[in-house]
Design a protein around this motif. Sequence first.
Motif, PDB file in Angstrom:
ATOM      1  N   GLU A  11       0.877  -1.165   0.000  1.00 48.71           N
ATOM      2  CA  GLU A  11       0.000   0.000   0.000  1.00 48.71           C
ATOM      3  C   GLU A  11       0.919   1.220   0.000  1.00 48.71           C
ATOM      4  OE1 GLU A  11      -2.677   2.187   3.284  1.00 48.71           O
ATOM      5  OE2 GLU A  11      -3.154   0.068   2.969  1.00 48.71           O
ATOM      6  N   ILE A  12       0.855   1.990  -1.086  1.00 50.74           N
ATOM      7  CA  ILE A  12       1.720   3.158  -1.238  1.00 50.74           C
ATOM      8  C   ILE A  12       0.825   4.380  -1.333  1.00 50.74           C
ATOM      9  CG2 ILE A  12       3.469   4.266  -2.678  1.00 50.74           C
ATOM     10  CD1 ILE A  12       4.330   1.449  -3.567  1.00 50.74           C
ATOM     11  N   LYS A  13       0.962   5.270  -0.348  1.00 48.45           N
ATOM     12  CA  LYS A  13       0.085   6.431  -0.323  1.00 48.45           C
ATOM     13  C   LYS A  13       0.802   7.639   0.248  1.00 48.45           C
ATOM     14  CE  LYS A  13      -3.294   6.357   2.680  1.00 48.45           C
ATOM     15  NZ  LYS A  13      -4.462   5.919   3.443  1.00 48.45           N
ATOM     16  N   TYR A  14       0.289   8.803  -0.147  1.00 49.26           N
ATOM     17  CA  TYR A  14       0.788  10.051   0.418  1.00 49.26           C
ATOM     18  C   TYR A  14       0.329  10.130   1.871  1.00 49.26           C
ATOM     19  CZ  TYR A  14       1.854  11.765  -4.267  1.00 49.26           C
ATOM     20  OH  TYR A  14       2.380  11.931  -5.508  1.00 49.26           O
ATOM     21  N   ILE A  15       1.099  10.830   2.689  1.00 43.56           N
ATOM     22  CA  ILE A  15       0.678  11.080   4.061  1.00 43.56           C
ATOM     23  C   ILE A  15       0.729  12.582   4.330  1.00 43.56           C
ATOM     24  CG2 ILE A  15       1.285   8.816   4.968  1.00 43.56           C
ATOM     25  CD1 ILE A  15       3.857   9.990   6.067  1.00 43.56           C
ATOM     26  N   THR A  16      -0.080  12.979   5.273  1.00 45.35           N
ATOM     27  CA  THR A  16      -0.128  14.365   5.692  1.00 45.35           C
ATOM     28  C   THR A  16       0.558  14.471   7.039  1.00 45.35           C
ATOM     29  OG1 THR A  16      -2.187  14.717   4.501  1.00 45.35           O
ATOM     30  CG2 THR A  16      -1.678  16.262   6.268  1.00 45.35           C
ATOM     31  N   THR A  17       1.465  15.399   7.156  1.00 44.43           N
ATOM     32  CA  THR A  17       2.148  15.633   8.425  1.00 44.43           C
ATOM     33  C   THR A  17       1.696  16.987   8.967  1.00 44.43           C
ATOM     34  OG1 THR A  17       4.037  16.760   7.457  1.00 44.43           O
ATOM     35  CG2 THR A  17       4.173  14.359   7.600  1.00 44.43           C
ATOM     36  N   SER A  18       2.236  17.366  10.083  1.00 42.47           N
ATOM     37  CA  SER A  18       1.885  18.667  10.649  1.00 42.47           C
ATOM     38  C   SER A  18       2.415  19.814   9.795  1.00 42.47           C
ATOM     39  CB  SER A  18       2.424  18.781  12.073  1.00 42.47           C
ATOM     40  OG  SER A  18       3.818  18.610  12.082  1.00 42.47           O
ATOM     41  N   ALA A  20       2.619  19.702   6.120  1.00 43.53           N
ATOM     42  CA  ALA A  20       1.953  19.862   4.826  1.00 43.53           C
ATOM     43  C   ALA A  20       1.212  18.586   4.434  1.00 43.53           C
ATOM     44  CB  ALA A  20       2.972  20.204   3.752  1.00 43.53           C
ATOM     45  N   THR A  21       0.316  18.740   3.488  1.00 44.00           N
ATOM     46  CA  THR A  21      -0.382  17.600   2.902  1.00 44.00           C
ATOM     47  C   THR A  21       0.478  17.021   1.789  1.00 44.00           C
ATOM     48  OG1 THR A  21      -2.519  18.580   3.392  1.00 44.00           O
ATOM     49  CG2 THR A  21      -2.488  16.882   1.691  1.00 44.00           C
ATOM     50  N   ASN A  22       0.529  15.709   1.714  1.00 46.03           N
ATOM     51  CA  ASN A  22       1.263  15.001   0.656  1.00 46.03           C
ATOM     52  C   ASN A  22       2.752  15.330   0.637  1.00 46.03           C
ATOM     53  OD1 ASN A  22      -1.204  13.928  -0.091  1.00 46.03           O
ATOM     54  ND2 ASN A  22      -1.425  15.180  -1.901  1.00 46.03           N
ATOM     55  N   ASP A  23       3.356  15.535   1.800  1.00 45.73           N
ATOM     56  CA  ASP A  23       4.783  15.866   1.805  1.00 45.73           C
ATOM     57  C   ASP A  23       5.682  14.651   1.975  1.00 45.73           C
ATOM     58  OD1 ASP A  23       4.249  15.513   4.502  1.00 45.73           O
ATOM     59  OD2 ASP A  23       5.532  17.147   5.154  1.00 45.73           O
ATOM     60  N   SER A  24       5.076  13.494   2.219  1.00 47.82           N
ATOM     61  CA  SER A  24       5.827  12.235   2.319  1.00 47.82           C
ATOM     62  C   SER A  24       4.985  11.112   1.734  1.00 47.82           C
ATOM     63  CB  SER A  24       6.141  11.896   3.779  1.00 47.82           C
ATOM     64  OG  SER A  24       7.004  12.852   4.344  1.00 47.82           O
ATOM     65  N   ILE A  25       5.631   9.994   1.506  1.00 47.83           N
ATOM     66  CA  ILE A  25       4.953   8.810   0.973  1.00 47.83           C
ATOM     67  C   ILE A  25       5.190   7.661   1.938  1.00 47.83           C
ATOM     68  CG2 ILE A  25       4.868   7.166  -0.939  1.00 47.83           C
ATOM     69  CD1 ILE A  25       5.988   9.516  -2.692  1.00 47.83           C
ATOM     70  N   GLN A  26       4.117   6.953   2.248  1.00 44.71           N
ATOM     71  CA  GLN A  26       4.205   5.806   3.151  1.00 44.71           C
ATOM     72  C   GLN A  26       4.066   4.526   2.337  1.00 44.71           C
ATOM     73  OE1 GLN A  26       0.797   4.685   5.697  1.00 44.71           O
ATOM     74  NE2 GLN A  26       2.215   5.105   7.375  1.00 44.71           N
ATOM     75  N   ILE A  27       4.969   3.594   2.592  1.00 45.96           N
ATOM     76  CA  ILE A  27       4.889   2.278   1.963  1.00 45.96           C
ATOM     77  C   ILE A  27       4.599   1.269   3.065  1.00 45.96           C
ATOM     78  CG2 ILE A  27       6.087   0.510   0.625  1.00 45.96           C
ATOM     79  CD1 ILE A  27       7.991   2.752  -0.339  1.00 45.96           C
ATOM     80  N   LYS A  28       3.468   0.568   2.949  1.00 45.87           N
ATOM     81  CA  LYS A  28       3.140  -0.517   3.872  1.00 45.87           C
ATOM     82  C   LYS A  28       3.318  -1.823   3.104  1.00 45.87           C
ATOM     83  CE  LYS A  28      -0.296   1.650   6.848  1.00 45.87           C
ATOM     84  NZ  LYS A  28      -1.706   1.578   7.305  1.00 45.87           N
TER      85      LYS A  28
END
Length: 68
Positions: A11-18, A20-28
């Motif tokens: 599962e590869i998706k953008y993540i939102t941090t404190s 910005a939105t879509n500033d990192s990508i999470q790979i599960k």
Amino acid sequence: MSLTEKYKDCEIKYITTSFATNDSIQIKYPENESGERFMKCVPKDNDNADYQEILKWVADGNTIQEAD
């Protein structure tokens, strides 16, 4: 191994941090034989090898899921 094979069932998706939105990508990754599921967070940084690999994966026709 192709990138499509490497990321099969991930599962590869953008993540939102404190910051910005879509500033990192999470790979599960899928569960391994022990039932463990590993994750990796990849910053959107052109100097990051993992990010470069994900960009190639996207160029091959794959899609990063939107952030929740």
